[in-house]
Design a protein around this motif. Structure first.
Motif, PDB file in Angstrom:
ATOM      1  N   PHE A  60       0.841  -1.195   0.000  1.00 53.20           N
ATOM      2  CA  PHE A  60       0.000   0.000   0.000  1.00 53.20           C
ATOM      3  C   PHE A  60       0.879   1.249   0.000  1.00 53.20           C
ATOM      4  O   PHE A  60       0.654   2.189  -0.766  1.00 53.20           O
ATOM      5  CB  PHE A  60      -0.909  -0.004   1.228  1.00 53.20           C
ATOM      6  N   PHE A  61       1.932   1.251   0.851  1.00 54.17           N
ATOM      7  CA  PHE A  61       2.870   2.375   0.880  1.00 54.17           C
ATOM      8  C   PHE A  61       3.653   2.462  -0.425  1.00 54.17           C
ATOM      9  O   PHE A  61       3.907   3.552  -0.938  1.00 54.17           O
ATOM     10  CB  PHE A  61       3.839   2.226   2.056  1.00 54.17           C
ATOM     11  N   ASN A  64       1.527   4.003  -3.009  1.00 50.95           N
ATOM     12  CA  ASN A  64       1.477   5.448  -2.762  1.00 50.95           C
ATOM     13  C   ASN A  64       2.740   6.127  -3.259  1.00 50.95           C
ATOM     14  O   ASN A  64       2.688   7.222  -3.836  1.00 50.95           O
ATOM     15  CB  ASN A  64       1.308   5.709  -1.261  1.00 50.95           C
ATOM     16  N   PHE A  67       2.664   6.336  -7.104  1.00 47.22           N
ATOM     17  CA  PHE A  67       1.721   7.379  -7.525  1.00 47.22           C
ATOM     18  C   PHE A  67       2.282   8.769  -7.224  1.00 47.22           C
ATOM     19  O   PHE A  67       2.172   9.698  -8.030  1.00 47.22           O
ATOM     20  CB  PHE A  67       0.387   7.182  -6.810  1.00 47.22           C
ATOM     21  N   LEU A  68       2.919   8.885  -6.062  1.00 48.13           N
ATOM     22  CA  LEU A  68       3.521  10.149  -5.655  1.00 48.13           C
ATOM     23  C   LEU A  68       4.626  10.558  -6.617  1.00 48.13           C
ATOM     24  O   LEU A  68       4.735  11.728  -7.014  1.00 48.13           O
ATOM     25  CB  LEU A  68       4.069  10.010  -4.237  1.00 48.13           C
ATOM     26  N   THR A 107       5.899  15.284   1.000  1.00 48.26           N
ATOM     27  CA  THR A 107       5.116  14.083   1.291  1.00 48.26           C
ATOM     28  C   THR A 107       5.962  12.828   1.152  1.00 48.26           C
ATOM     29  O   THR A 107       5.870  11.899   1.959  1.00 48.26           O
ATOM     30  CB  THR A 107       3.909  13.993   0.341  1.00 48.26           C
ATOM     31  N   GLU A 108       6.823  12.799   0.138  1.00 51.85           N
ATOM     32  CA  GLU A 108       7.682  11.624  -0.061  1.00 51.85           C
ATOM     33  C   GLU A 108       8.660  11.450   1.092  1.00 51.85           C
ATOM     34  O   GLU A 108       8.968  10.322   1.482  1.00 51.85           O
ATOM     35  CB  GLU A 108       8.434  11.725  -1.388  1.00 51.85           C
ATOM     36  N   LEU A 111       6.643   9.798   3.758  1.00 53.41           N
ATOM     37  CA  LEU A 111       6.240   8.451   3.357  1.00 53.41           C
ATOM     38  C   LEU A 111       7.399   7.463   3.474  1.00 53.41           C
ATOM     39  O   LEU A 111       7.210   6.317   3.907  1.00 53.41           O
ATOM     40  CB  LEU A 111       5.702   8.477   1.931  1.00 53.41           C
ATOM     41  N   ALA A 142      -0.634   7.069   5.776  1.00 51.69           N
ATOM     42  CA  ALA A 142      -0.428   7.586   4.424  1.00 51.69           C
ATOM     43  C   ALA A 142      -1.132   8.932   4.241  1.00 51.69           C
ATOM     44  O   ALA A 142      -0.587   9.861   3.627  1.00 51.69           O
ATOM     45  CB  ALA A 142      -0.938   6.577   3.399  1.00 51.69           C
ATOM     46  N   TRP A 146       0.493  12.921   3.354  1.00 55.91           N
ATOM     47  CA  TRP A 146       0.035  13.881   2.350  1.00 55.91           C
ATOM     48  C   TRP A 146      -0.348  15.208   3.002  1.00 55.91           C
ATOM     49  O   TRP A 146      -0.036  16.281   2.471  1.00 55.91           O
ATOM     50  CB  TRP A 146      -1.155  13.313   1.580  1.00 55.91           C
TER      51      TRP A 146
END
Length: 290
Positions: A60-61, A64, A67-68, A107-108, A111, A142, A146
């Motif tokens: 899931f991470f 993300n 996509f990020l 955000t990265e 994450l 998550a 963001w």
């Protein structure tokens, strides 16, 4: 005290690496090729993670992150490719580019730190991992990454764009990057520098320490993939944001900016997929179905 003239700015001129005109075509093609590879690699990884066997916090991470990376690079690479031919960018477009790229980059940072905690929980506490990292928790983690990234970007962008810019509205960079923009501001930027330093410590230094501690507590072969991406991303970002600020932008700074802005997102799906047994099994399963 030195006085500097300033006026209402409606557009900026991005002249990064313009001192090397013979490299313009090469850089254009290089960035275009890397961007295409980045889009294909991260898109394929997202599709593979849709496999029901990969519905775990780790993937899931990772989904993300892919996509990020797509969003992050799409906010800067296409405009940068246009800048190679058209050097000007409007004030609004510049502000939008900065707030989006800074927000996604922040955000990265968060994450990657959360992914380190997930790896730690999975390997050091395997019996209680499913209880610790339940669906509600990792979705909230998550979401907060963001939220934190967007808030940091919004605050820094607003505090930068409300300041008076000099008449010479030339940005010595390939994109509307906040460090380059601060160099064409005619008023004091001590508050901006202070906030940026605090944000850099929170988003870069602390997560890097978390990842390093996570690596020491486990077998290196297990976490080498994540540590590789951490070193590439945090290392180049720390060099840019934590070193003494100069009035002039060096070519090396712009190349290093490309490192965490293009190269690292391009390598993410390649490195994670090659070293991941479950992703390989999902790929094999898809091939069998086809």
């Amino acid at each position: 005290m030195e006085t500097r003239n300033y006026s209402v700015v409606t557009e900026f001129f991005l002249v990064g690496l313009s001192q090397y005109p013979e490299l313009q075509l090469f850089l254009f093609m290089l960035c275009l090729i890397m961007y295409v590879i980045l889009l294909l690699g991260n898109s394929i990884l997202i599709i593979r993670i849709l496999d029901s066997r990969l519905h775990t916090p780790m993937y899931f991470f990772l989904g993300n992150l892919s996509f990020l990376d797509i969003c992050y690079t799409s906010s800067s690479i296409p405009p940068m490719l246009i800048i190679f031919n058209k050097k000007s960018i409007s004030f609004i477009d510049c502000a939008l580019q900065m707030v989006v790229s800074l927000g996604l980059g922040s955000t990265e940072c968060v994450l990657l730190a959360l992914m380190a905690y997930d790896y730690y929980a999975a390997i050091c506490n395997p019996l209680t991992y499913s209880i610790i990292m339940n669906r509600v928790l990792y979705v909230q983690m998550a979401a907060w990454s963001w939220i934190i990234g967007c808030l940091n970007s919004l605050v820094q962008t607003v505090l930068t764009m409300v300041l008076p810019f000099c008449e010479n509205n030339i940005i010595d960079h390939l994109t509307c990057e906040i460090l380059a923009l601060l160099k064409v501001i005619c008023s004091g930027i001590s508050m901006n520098v202070c906030i940026m330093t605090v944000a850099s410590i929170v988003l870069l230094v602390i997560p890097l320490l978390i990842n390093s501690a996570e690596g020491r507590k486990k077998d290196f072969s297990t976490c080498s993939v994540h540590l590789t991406m951490v070193i590439l991303f945090y290392g180049s970002a720390l060099f840019m944001y934590m070193k003494p600020k100069s009035k002039f932008t060096k070519a090396s700074d712009e190349i290093i900016g490309l490192s965490y802005g293009v190269i690292t997102p391009m390598l993410n799906p390649i490195i994670y997929s090659l070293r991941n047994k479950e992703v390989k099994e999902a790929n094999a399963h898809v091939h069998l179905l086809n």
